[in-house]
Design a protein around this motif. Structure first.
Motif, PDB file in Angstrom:
ATOM      1  N   LYS A   1       0.835  -1.196   0.000  1.00  0.00           N
ATOM      2  CA  LYS A   1       0.000   0.000   0.000  1.00  0.00           C
ATOM      3  C   LYS A   1       0.872   1.249   0.000  1.00  0.00           C
ATOM      4  CE  LYS A   1      -4.022   1.921   2.154  1.00  0.00           C
ATOM      5  NZ  LYS A   1      -4.966   1.891   3.245  1.00  0.00           N
ATOM      6  N   PHE A   2       1.973   1.183   0.748  1.00  0.00           N
ATOM      7  CA  PHE A   2       2.868   2.331   0.791  1.00  0.00           C
ATOM      8  C   PHE A   2       3.443   2.634  -0.583  1.00  0.00           C
ATOM      9  CE2 PHE A   2       7.036   4.238   1.515  1.00  0.00           C
ATOM     10  CZ  PHE A   2       6.648   5.337   2.241  1.00  0.00           C
ATOM     11  N   PHE A   3       3.850   1.571  -1.317  1.00  0.00           N
ATOM     12  CA  PHE A   3       4.440   1.834  -2.627  1.00  0.00           C
ATOM     13  C   PHE A   3       3.402   2.217  -3.651  1.00  0.00           C
ATOM     14  CE2 PHE A   3       8.120  -0.392  -0.947  1.00  0.00           C
ATOM     15  CZ  PHE A   3       9.061   0.549  -1.280  1.00  0.00           C
ATOM     16  N   ARG A   4       2.140   1.870  -3.382  1.00  0.00           N
ATOM     17  CA  ARG A   4       1.105   2.227  -4.344  1.00  0.00           C
ATOM     18  C   ARG A   4       0.675   3.680  -4.173  1.00  0.00           C
ATOM     19  NH1 ARG A   4      -3.762  -1.642  -5.991  1.00  0.00           N
ATOM     20  NH2 ARG A   4      -5.105  -0.141  -6.989  1.00  0.00           N
ATOM     21  N   HIS A   5       0.562   4.118  -2.903  1.00  0.00           N
ATOM     22  CA  HIS A   5       0.041   5.459  -2.669  1.00  0.00           C
ATOM     23  C   HIS A   5       1.111   6.418  -2.155  1.00  0.00           C
ATOM     24  CE1 HIS A   5      -3.929   3.935  -3.350  1.00  0.00           C
ATOM     25  NE2 HIS A   5      -3.755   3.012  -2.440  1.00  0.00           N
ATOM     26  N   GLY A   6       2.259   5.900  -1.732  1.00  0.00           N
ATOM     27  CA  GLY A   6       3.285   6.759  -1.177  1.00  0.00           C
ATOM     28  C   GLY A   6       2.925   7.257   0.200  1.00  0.00           C
ATOM     29  N   ASP A   7       1.910   6.650   0.823  1.00  0.00           N
ATOM     30  CA  ASP A   7       1.412   7.132   2.105  1.00  0.00           C
ATOM     31  C   ASP A   7       0.594   6.001   2.703  1.00  0.00           C
ATOM     32  OD1 ASP A   7       0.663   8.602   4.224  1.00  0.00           O
ATOM     33  OD2 ASP A   7      -0.208  10.253   3.070  1.00  0.00           O
ATOM     34  N   LEU A   8       0.569   5.915   4.028  1.00  0.00           N
ATOM     35  CA  LEU A   8      -0.202   4.822   4.622  1.00  0.00           C
ATOM     36  C   LEU A   8      -1.593   5.248   5.033  1.00  0.00           C
ATOM     37  CD1 LEU A   8       2.287   2.808   6.789  1.00  0.00           C
ATOM     38  CD2 LEU A   8       1.222   2.178   4.660  1.00  0.00           C
TER      39      LEU A   8
ATOM     40  N   PHE B   1      -4.112   8.103   3.825  1.00  0.00           N
ATOM     41  CA  PHE B   1      -4.480   9.290   3.055  1.00  0.00           C
ATOM     42  C   PHE B   1      -5.986   9.360   2.982  1.00  0.00           C
ATOM     43  CE2 PHE B   1      -4.326   5.756   0.279  1.00  0.00           C
ATOM     44  CZ  PHE B   1      -5.407   5.931  -0.561  1.00  0.00           C
ATOM     45  N   LEU B   2      -6.517  10.557   2.793  1.00  0.00           N
ATOM     46  CA  LEU B   2      -7.941  10.679   2.562  1.00  0.00           C
ATOM     47  C   LEU B   2      -8.193  10.381   1.095  1.00  0.00           C
ATOM     48  CD1 LEU B   2      -8.481  13.933   4.579  1.00  0.00           C
ATOM     49  CD2 LEU B   2      -9.149  11.625   5.213  1.00  0.00           C
ATOM     50  N   PRO B   3      -9.349   9.774   0.775  1.00  0.00           N
ATOM     51  CA  PRO B   3      -9.597   9.369  -0.606  1.00  0.00           C
ATOM     52  C   PRO B   3      -9.463  10.505  -1.609  1.00  0.00           C
ATOM     53  CG  PRO B   3     -11.180   8.372   0.845  1.00  0.00           C
ATOM     54  CD  PRO B   3     -10.347   9.293   1.692  1.00  0.00           C
ATOM     55  N   LYS B   4      -9.907  11.744  -1.229  1.00  0.00           N
ATOM     56  CA  LYS B   4      -9.867  12.805  -2.233  1.00  0.00           C
ATOM     57  C   LYS B   4      -8.454  13.328  -2.458  1.00  0.00           C
ATOM     58  CE  LYS B   4     -11.008  16.683   0.788  1.00  0.00           C
ATOM     59  NZ  LYS B   4     -11.509  16.502   2.075  1.00  0.00           N
ATOM     60  N   GLU B   5      -7.562  13.039  -1.501  1.00  0.00           N
ATOM     61  CA  GLU B   5      -6.171  13.464  -1.676  1.00  0.00           C
ATOM     62  C   GLU B   5      -5.315  12.418  -2.371  1.00  0.00           C
ATOM     63  OE1 GLU B   5      -5.928  15.877   2.567  1.00  0.00           O
ATOM     64  OE2 GLU B   5      -4.756  14.080   2.190  1.00  0.00           O
ATOM     65  N   ALA B   6      -5.962  11.342  -2.803  1.00  0.00           N
ATOM     66  CA  ALA B   6      -5.175  10.234  -3.363  1.00  0.00           C
ATOM     67  C   ALA B   6      -4.313  10.734  -4.521  1.00  0.00           C
ATOM     68  CB  ALA B   6      -6.106   9.139  -3.870  1.00  0.00           C
ATOM     69  N   PRO B   7      -2.995  10.488  -4.474  1.00  0.00           N
ATOM     70  CA  PRO B   7      -2.127  10.988  -5.538  1.00  0.00           C
ATOM     71  C   PRO B   7      -2.451  10.318  -6.868  1.00  0.00           C
ATOM     72  CG  PRO B   7      -0.942   9.506  -4.081  1.00  0.00           C
ATOM     73  CD  PRO B   7      -2.268   9.741  -3.462  1.00  0.00           C
ATOM     74  N   LYS B   8      -2.328  11.077  -7.925  1.00  0.00           N
ATOM     75  CA  LYS B   8      -2.547  10.506  -9.256  1.00  0.00           C
ATOM     76  C   LYS B   8      -1.408   9.540  -9.591  1.00  0.00           C
ATOM     77  CE  LYS B   8      -6.155  12.647 -11.199  1.00  0.00           C
ATOM     78  NZ  LYS B   8      -6.859  12.606  -9.926  1.00  0.00           N
ATOM     79  N   GLN B   9      -1.829   8.408 -10.140  1.00  0.00           N
ATOM     80  CA  GLN B   9      -0.793   7.417 -10.485  1.00  0.00           C
ATOM     81  C   GLN B   9      -0.155   7.786 -11.800  1.00  0.00           C
ATOM     82  OE1 GLN B   9       0.467   4.793  -8.923  1.00  0.00           O
ATOM     83  NE2 GLN B   9      -0.735   5.238  -7.117  1.00  0.00           N
TER      84      GLN B   9
ATOM     85  N   HIS C   1      -0.716  -2.583 -11.461  1.00  0.00           N
ATOM     86  CA  HIS C   1      -1.099  -1.189 -11.297  1.00  0.00           C
ATOM     87  C   HIS C   1       0.053  -0.258 -11.647  1.00  0.00           C
ATOM     88  CE1 HIS C   1      -4.088   1.562  -9.712  1.00  0.00           C
ATOM     89  NE2 HIS C   1      -3.089   2.302  -9.312  1.00  0.00           N
ATOM     90  N   GLN C   2       1.291  -0.711 -11.391  1.00  0.00           N
ATOM     91  CA  GLN C   2       2.471   0.097 -11.696  1.00  0.00           C
ATOM     92  C   GLN C   2       2.908  -0.063 -13.152  1.00  0.00           C
ATOM     93  OE1 GLN C   2       4.719   1.956  -9.634  1.00  0.00           O
ATOM     94  NE2 GLN C   2       3.047   2.064  -8.181  1.00  0.00           N
ATOM     95  N   ASP C   3       2.039  -0.669 -13.973  1.00  0.00           N
ATOM     96  CA  ASP C   3       2.329  -0.840 -15.402  1.00  0.00           C
ATOM     97  C   ASP C   3       3.576  -1.663 -15.662  1.00  0.00           C
ATOM     98  OD1 ASP C   3       0.142   0.275 -16.474  1.00  0.00           O
ATOM     99  OD2 ASP C   3       0.966   2.293 -16.549  1.00  0.00           O
ATOM    100  N   ILE C   4       3.812  -2.672 -14.848  1.00  0.00           N
ATOM    101  CA  ILE C   4       4.870  -3.625 -15.163  1.00  0.00           C
ATOM    102  C   ILE C   4       4.234  -4.694 -16.038  1.00  0.00           C
ATOM    103  CG2 ILE C   4       6.458  -5.312 -14.207  1.00  0.00           C
ATOM    104  CD1 ILE C   4       6.579  -3.605 -11.724  1.00  0.00           C
TER     105      ILE C   4
END
Lengths: 94, 157, 118
Positions: free
Chosen positions: A77-84, A86-94, C94-97
């Motif tokens: 989850k940390f590597f997906r969002h960069g945060d453990l 977060f509020l849903p509306k602040e979710a960083p764009k991938q 999800h990371q496009d691998i």
């Protein structure tokens, strides 16, 4: 005797997985290797507990199994969002 | 009713893991069980999805079958790993799960992942995306053998 | 007497098979070319390797509380291993691998996979 052999097999497998964790080209290879090392550590605890005649170690193995899943999910989850947290509306764009 | 069965399961779990049967420890276990039941009630997870006790009779026939499937595909994967040429042909495909309830679909997805040589990568609705190690494994999942078996397992609740 | 011998030898066989599969899975983890195929090798360790080792230990312990704890560990593997494997695969997608594929039968390739609730 046979516990000794099983212990050796688990240790060899662990060494091989550690090589994969060091080489792993992507972060997911390392996470996977970490998860597998956790699984192998549980098996090692169970087998060594029998080898030394102390089956109480199974309780530790059980706890370790629960932590293993949670830590894997938390790291992913940390590597997906960069945060453990977060509020849903602040979710960083991938 | 479901509260009672969950309480019994939790108390049996406590007794199995504790191993010391003094009155003090057993009463502490009882307090813990009541506390867990209260939390479960508050979280509203005491429904057929959170505590699927009705599926228990089905597991007696389903899990041996699944274990045999795992054994078969494990042997296949071990053979592939040990072959010097590494004869893999990775395939991605989609299957439509025939189960109706979320529990059934989750069981199907987890069974696919649990079998070495196939793994679930995504679920949306009842479309399951899978990654298979070989073409044969992908054909096997698409042949609906496991699919209908899980549906049968689910239908018994 | 014979029953005891039978149980001992069954436990021997299970422990040997489990050890062999654990090592094969680790070798597979090193040999496989990309992350998705490595997941298959890892699930070999988590299902058959762990299952056979724990079953062999159960036969050694006999009908005691230790066996119950081993069953608990086995059930834990049964429910957590697929969740962790699925989570790794989904995060990697999800990371496009992109997986190396011999054949792609997906109907919609571009759609990102949805989150699973279970």
């Amino acid at each position: 005797m046979m516990f000794m052999m099983a212990t050796l097999a688990v240790l060899i497998a662990m060494a091989l997985v550690v090589i994969r964790a060091m080489r792993g080209p992507t972060v997911f290879d390392r996470v996977l290797a970490g998860n597998v090392i956790g699984t192998l550590a549980i098996l090692l605890l169970a087998v060594v507990g029998f080898l030394m005649g102390r089956p109480e170690w199974l309780d530790i193995a059980l706890t370790y199994g629960l932590l293993n899943l949670i830590s894997t999910l938390a790291v992913l989850k940390f590597f997906r969002h960069g945060d453990l947290a977060f509020l849903p509306k602040e979710a960083p764009k991938q | 009713m479901r509260t009672l069965s969950l309480g019994l399961v939790l108390f049996a779990f406590w007794l199995a893991l504790s191993g010391h049967y003094t009155p003090f420890l057993i009463s502490v276990g009882g307090v813990c069980v009541v506390f867990c039941l209260w939390i479960a009630q508050r979280m509203q997870v005491l429904d057929p999805e959170g505590h699927p006790i009705g599926m228990l009779p089905g597991t007696l026939t389903y899990y041996p079958w699944l274990a045999f499937e795992i054994l078969k595909s494990s042997l296949a994967v071990a053979k592939i790993i040990l072959a010097p040429s590494l004869p893999i042909s990775p395939t991605m495909t989609t299957v439509t799960a025939r189960q109706k309830t979320p529990v059934g679909i989750a069981t199907f997805g987890n069974s696919i992942t649990l079998t070495p040589s196939t793994l679930t990568t995504g679920i949306s609705g009842n479309e399951i995306t899978i990654h298979a190690l070989t073409r044969e494994a992908a054909n096997d999942v698409q042949s609906a053998r496991m699919n209908s078996r899980v549906t049968q397992f689910e239908g018994r609740t | 007497m014979t029953l005891e011998l039978l149980i001992q030898s069954a436990s021997w066989v299970l422990l040997v098979v489990g050890s062999v599969f654990v090592v094969i899975g680790a070798v597979g983890l090193l040999r496989m070319p990309d992350i998705y195929t490595r997941l298959h090798a890892a699930s070999l360790i988590e299902t058959l390797g762990a299952g056979c080792l724990l079953l062999g230990l159960m036969l050694q312990a006999g009908a005691t509380l230790v066996t119950l704890k081993l069953v608990a560990i086995f059930l834990l593997f049964l429910f957590t291993a697929p969740v962790a494997t699925h989570a790794v695969a989904q995060a990697a997608l999800h990371q496009d691998i992109q997986p190396r594929l011999a054949e792609d039968r997906r109907t919609q390739v571009d759609a990102p996979p949805e989150r699973e609730g279970a």
